[in-house]
Structure formats: C-alpha cells, structure tokens
Design an enzyme around this catalytic site. Structure first.
Site, PDB file in Angstrom:
ATOM      1  N   ASN A  54       0.849  -1.182   0.000  1.00  0.00           N
ATOM      2  CA  ASN A  54       0.000   0.000   0.000  1.00  0.00           C
ATOM      3  C   ASN A  54       0.893   1.243   0.000  1.00  0.00           C
ATOM      4  OD1 ASN A  54      -1.853   2.058   0.500  1.00  0.00           O
ATOM      5  ND2 ASN A  54      -3.011   0.864   1.975  1.00  0.00           N
ATOM      6  N   HIS A 124     -10.410  -4.083  -3.332  1.00  0.00           N
ATOM      7  CA  HIS A 124      -9.098  -4.532  -2.882  1.00  0.00           C
ATOM      8  C   HIS A 124      -9.188  -4.863  -1.401  1.00  0.00           C
ATOM      9  CE1 HIS A 124      -9.398  -0.157  -2.566  1.00  0.00           C
ATOM     10  NE2 HIS A 124      -8.612  -0.233  -1.508  1.00  0.00           N
ATOM     11  N   HIS A 126      -7.201  -5.185   2.259  1.00  0.00           N
ATOM     12  CA  HIS A 126      -6.063  -4.731   3.057  1.00  0.00           C
ATOM     13  C   HIS A 126      -5.599  -5.866   3.959  1.00  0.00           C
ATOM     14  CE1 HIS A 126      -6.662  -0.362   2.242  1.00  0.00           C
ATOM     15  NE2 HIS A 126      -7.891  -0.791   1.991  1.00  0.00           N
TER      16      HIS A 126
END
Length: 167
Positions: A54, A124, A126
């Site tokens: 990220n 998406h 995490h």
C-alpha cells in the site's frame, strides 16, 4: 513548537522523481502493466490478481490483494477470481509472517466511498500486520503515523519471502 526529526527523509526528498505507474483514475488497473515491479512495489502476480504494498500504509508491510479486473463488489467477481483473491490474502499473511513476524493482522475490505474505499470501483483487500505496542501517541496527538521502514526497503525484505509469480 515540537519537532519531529526524520533525518532519513532527506534522501527521499533529494532523489530524482520517477513516474512509476501511469496516471489514471484507477491506479490498480495500471500497476500490473508496469515492467519495473519494485518501482510500484508489486510483490506477486497471481492468476487473476496481485499483491502490492500500500502506497499509504497504516503500518509497515501493509499489503493489498487486488484482482486484475476492476469491479466494485465481491459478487461481481467470478468464482475463480474470488478463490484466487482468498489465496492471495492467505499468501500475503504467510509472506508477512515469514518476513516480519507480526503478532496479528487486520484484514478487510472497504466497499464504497462512504465506507472509506479510496478507489471504490476496484475492490481490494487490506492485509495489515500488527504488533503489540505498534500504535503510539502520534496518531492520537498529532494525527500523524510513524512508519519504521521505507516502501523500497519493505518491498526488498518481503520479496525475499515471496514465491515466483504464477502469471
């Protein structure tokens, strides 16, 4: 006035700037197109998705599992894409466990802008490694996160524990 000394930042500030990923309203679709994986911190390419660090991490080693195809909801993924996404999440935890030895993980999705999704049209997941005591007073007092490693350094460390690409 208080001062936060981050002496390591000068190397970053003075470094030549590179355009890693092409500019887009969906950078998640562009990241896999870049040949230099380190420049975009792409860690692993699977059959239908990939793992990437990220760019705006909550914690050191914060990974994203992202399908190649842009869809906003899990229901819009094919069964193969859903299965591969889960395998990417499992692989991300293994890589992070082997490389960083976290005490736990936060794993999750944000669906829709109101839920915090920065790119709502491309889902998406995490995968955030956590350690006891990893959160300190900085986010509470100064609305600032402190990260102990650069993205380049973290990519190099995690890459050592990443299997070869499938795709």
């Amino acid at each position: 006035m208080n001062y936060l000394h981050a002496y390591w930042r000068m190397a970053y500030i003075e470094a030549p700037k590179k355009d890693a990923a092409p500019k887009s309203d969906d950078p998640f679709a562009e990241i896999p197109k870049v040949a230099d994986e380190k420049s975009v911190h792409l860690l692993y390419r699977g059959k239908t998705g990939y793992l990437v660090l990220n760019t705006f991490p909550y914690n050191a080693g914060h990974l994203l599992a992202i399908p190649y195809r842009a869809v906003p909801a899990l229901a819009e993924l094919t069964p193969e894409e859903r299965a591969d996404l889960m395998e990417l999440i499992v692989l991300a935890q293994k890589i992070l466990s082997d490389a960083l030895h976290p005490h736990g993980f936060n794993v999750g999705f944000n669906f829709g802008a109101s839920a915090g999704a920065g790119i709502p049209k491309h889902l998406h997941c995490h995968i955030v490694p956590r350690w006891e005591g990893d959160s300190n007073f900085m986010p509470v007092i100064a609305d600032t996160r402190t990260l102990p490693a650069s993205l380049d350094m973290m990519w190099e460390r995690l890459k050592k524990f990443t299997p070869p690409h499938v795709a």
